[in-house]
Design a protein around this motif. Structure first.
Motif, PDB file in Angstrom:
ATOM      1  N   MET A 167       0.834  -1.214   0.000  1.00  0.00           N
ATOM      2  CA  MET A 167       0.000   0.000   0.000  1.00  0.00           C
ATOM      3  C   MET A 167       0.865   1.259   0.000  1.00  0.00           C
ATOM      4  SD  MET A 167      -3.375  -0.800   2.252  1.00  0.00           S
ATOM      5  CE  MET A 167      -2.566  -1.661   3.584  1.00  0.00           C
ATOM      6  N   ARG A 168       1.930   1.249   0.776  1.00  0.00           N
ATOM      7  CA  ARG A 168       2.829   2.406   0.825  1.00  0.00           C
ATOM      8  C   ARG A 168       3.467   2.653  -0.545  1.00  0.00           C
ATOM      9  NH1 ARG A 168       7.898   2.249   1.191  1.00  0.00           N
ATOM     10  NH2 ARG A 168       8.010   0.160   2.068  1.00  0.00           N
ATOM     11  N   ILE A 169       3.952   1.594  -1.182  1.00  0.00           N
ATOM     12  CA  ILE A 169       4.589   1.707  -2.499  1.00  0.00           C
ATOM     13  C   ILE A 169       3.568   2.107  -3.565  1.00  0.00           C
ATOM     14  CG2 ILE A 169       5.713   0.358  -4.332  1.00  0.00           C
ATOM     15  CD1 ILE A 169       7.020  -1.281  -1.984  1.00  0.00           C
ATOM     16  N   THR A 170       2.379   1.503  -3.513  1.00  0.00           N
ATOM     17  CA  THR A 170       1.320   1.831  -4.471  1.00  0.00           C
ATOM     18  C   THR A 170       0.940   3.299  -4.367  1.00  0.00           C
ATOM     19  OG1 THR A 170       0.443  -0.422  -4.431  1.00  0.00           O
ATOM     20  CG2 THR A 170      -1.056   1.309  -5.175  1.00  0.00           C
ATOM     21  N   LYS A 171       0.761   3.773  -3.150  1.00  0.00           N
ATOM     22  CA  LYS A 171       0.392   5.178  -2.941  1.00  0.00           C
ATOM     23  C   LYS A 171       1.450   6.100  -3.538  1.00  0.00           C
ATOM     24  CE  LYS A 171      -0.558   8.670   0.495  1.00  0.00           C
ATOM     25  NZ  LYS A 171      -0.743   9.041   1.879  1.00  0.00           N
ATOM     26  N   LYS A 172       2.702   5.841  -3.220  1.00  0.00           N
ATOM     27  CA  LYS A 172       3.785   6.688  -3.721  1.00  0.00           C
ATOM     28  C   LYS A 172       3.837   6.669  -5.246  1.00  0.00           C
ATOM     29  CE  LYS A 172       8.748   7.403  -3.425  1.00  0.00           C
ATOM     30  NZ  LYS A 172      10.028   6.928  -2.961  1.00  0.00           N
ATOM     31  N   TYR A 173       3.763   5.494  -5.834  1.00  0.00           N
ATOM     32  CA  TYR A 173       3.844   5.356  -7.292  1.00  0.00           C
ATOM     33  C   TYR A 173       2.673   6.056  -7.992  1.00  0.00           C
ATOM     34  CZ  TYR A 173       4.015   3.215 -11.910  1.00  0.00           C
ATOM     35  OH  TYR A 173       4.062   3.021 -13.268  1.00  0.00           O
ATOM     36  N   MET A 174       1.468   5.801  -7.527  1.00  0.00           N
ATOM     37  CA  MET A 174       0.287   6.386  -8.167  1.00  0.00           C
ATOM     38  C   MET A 174       0.276   7.911  -8.052  1.00  0.00           C
ATOM     39  SD  MET A 174      -1.357   3.862  -9.533  1.00  0.00           S
ATOM     40  CE  MET A 174      -3.033   4.383  -9.809  1.00  0.00           C
ATOM     41  N   GLN A 175       0.762   8.434  -6.946  1.00  0.00           N
ATOM     42  CA  GLN A 175       0.811   9.886  -6.783  1.00  0.00           C
ATOM     43  C   GLN A 175       1.877  10.502  -7.681  1.00  0.00           C
ATOM     44  OE1 GLN A 175       1.239  10.011  -2.478  1.00  0.00           O
ATOM     45  NE2 GLN A 175      -0.855  10.747  -2.278  1.00  0.00           N
ATOM     46  N   GLU A 176       3.027   9.843  -7.782  1.00  0.00           N
ATOM     47  CA  GLU A 176       4.119  10.395  -8.585  1.00  0.00           C
ATOM     48  C   GLU A 176       3.875  10.252 -10.081  1.00  0.00           C
ATOM     49  OE1 GLU A 176       7.739   8.533  -7.284  1.00  0.00           O
ATOM     50  OE2 GLU A 176       7.696   9.553  -5.341  1.00  0.00           O
ATOM     51  N   VAL A 177       3.452   9.079 -10.516  1.00  0.00           N
ATOM     52  CA  VAL A 177       3.333   8.808 -11.950  1.00  0.00           C
ATOM     53  C   VAL A 177       2.027   9.339 -12.531  1.00  0.00           C
ATOM     54  CG1 VAL A 177       3.256   6.979 -13.694  1.00  0.00           C
ATOM     55  CG2 VAL A 177       4.874   6.823 -11.794  1.00  0.00           C
TER      56      VAL A 177
END
Length: 133
Positions: free
Chosen positions: A20-30
């Motif tokens: 969830m932490r990685i998904t959140k970061k990726y979706m917000q950045e990309v």
């Protein structure tokens, strides 16, 4: 897009919190999506209902938790699509632990989990090959 991630946030509980932490970061950045995270252990359902009125998608990261099923049902009632990431919860090894309880749980909630969910997020080819949906 506004996405709500729901699952156990305890970092000692294993992979889902990290995913969830990685998904959140990726979706917000990309994709510049707006991502919120709710801990399934401490969820306030009144606040959850207020929050989902402005959400495009709910992404559930647990399975063996009645709060997750309740979130799915509320989302369905409000017309908000939801998806599940299983995190290996349906592999043979996992299903053998507390086997009877899990069989009963799946029988009771299979419609909510498998038929009403908009999609499934499978994390690996191995997991895909092991589950039967």
């Amino acid at each position: 897009m506004k996405i709500l991630l729901i699952g156990n946030q305890d970092k000692n509980s294993g992979g889902p919190a990290n995913v969830m932490r990685i998904t959140k970061k990726y979706m917000q950045e990309v994709y510049e999506d707006e991502i919120s995270v709710i801990d399934s252990k401490t969820i306030n359902f009144r606040e959850f209902i207020k929050e989902i009125l402005d959400v495009d998608l709910i992404h559930l990261h647990e399975l063996w938790n009645l709060n997750i099923i309740r979130c799915a049902k509320i989302a369905e009632n409000f017309g908000v699509p939801y998806i599940f990431t299983f995190h290996g919860f349906l592999n043979k090894w996992s299903l053998k632990k507390n086997q009877l309880i899990k069989k009963i749980y799946l029988k009771i909630f299979e419609n909510q989990i498998f038929n009403k969910s908009s999609a499934f997020h499978i994390l690996s080819e191995e997991e895909f090959n092991e589950i039967k949906i």
